[in-house]
Design an enzyme around this catalytic site. Structure first.
Site, mmCIF file in Angstrom:
data_model
loop_
_atom_site.group_PDB
_atom_site.id
_atom_site.type_symbol
_atom_site.label_atom_id
_atom_site.label_comp_id
_atom_site.label_asym_id
_atom_site.label_seq_id
_atom_site.Cartn_x
_atom_site.Cartn_y
_atom_site.Cartn_z
ATOM 1 N N HIS A 152 0.802 -1.220 0.000
ATOM 2 C CA HIS A 152 0.000 0.000 0.000
ATOM 3 C C HIS A 152 0.838 1.275 0.000
ATOM 4 C CE1 HIS A 152 -2.706 -3.155 1.635
ATOM 5 N NE2 HIS A 152 -3.499 -2.635 0.733
ATOM 6 N N GLY A 153 2.151 1.140 -0.214
ATOM 7 C CA GLY A 153 2.993 2.310 -0.417
ATOM 8 C C GLY A 153 3.534 2.994 0.817
#
Length: 187
Positions: A152-153
């Site tokens: 999810h970064g």
């Protein structure tokens, strides 16, 4: 004679009380021993098994880890990152204003005194439990030079503190101690 009869009845009454007390004490003692006999196996079966106790701590030789390198190890079936920070990475981590962080911790709080170059964290993103990149050779370290979670970064800095993305907390620092200059015991 009436006196003699009253003495006999009172003696019998005292003897009856003594017998009754003995029976009560014996019954309670028997129940206590029986209860303990039932509870001991019940409680002991809830104790961790030998294989779980064996995984409760692990020792890792860190002598081969050069400055700037990191390794992945396993502790309690989860990845652990052990990183030998370079002086530049330490300076970058110390330059950050701790009050500006989502989960404010300094590098000194996340490392052992006198061993600031050794950063040991669990390799599990605090967002949804993915394994971040950055510990392996050639892996993406993210824009802050630490770790990057591809799920999810989330981006972590060189002190494994959350800097960007959905992760709510820094990478967890497990309980650990240096048993020598080249061996660390986690757990």
């Amino acid at each position: 004679m009436a006196e003699q009869a009253s003495i006999d009845t009172s003696a019998q009454a005292e003897e009856g009380v003594r017998r009754r007390d003995f029976i009560n004490i014996a019954a309670v003692s028997f129940a206590g021993v029986g209860g303990a006999a039932v509870l001991v196996p019940l409680v002991s079966q809830m104790a961790p098994s030998a294989d779980v106790l064996a995984q409760s701590s692990t020792e890792i030789d860190i002598s081969a880890i050069q400055p700037g390198q990191a390794i992945k190890a396993v502790f309690r079936k989860q990845p652990v990152f052990i990183r030998n920070l370079t002086p530049e990475e330490i300076a970058a981590a110390e330059k950050v204003d701790v009050s500006s962080l989502r989960d404010p911790q300094s590098l000194e709080e996340r490392t052992k005194e006198g061993k600031t170059n050794w950063l040991i964290t669990m390799g599990v993103c605090t967002h949804l439990g993915c394994v971040p990149l950055g510990a392996g050779e050639g892996e993406v370290k993210g824009e802050f030079g630490g770790y990057f979670c591809p799920c999810h970064g989330s981006s972590y800095d060189t002190a494994a503190r959350i800097r960007k993305g959905p992760a709510p907390k820094n990478l967890e620092v497990p309980e650990y101690a240096f048993t020598s200059d080249t061996v660390v015991k986690i757990g």
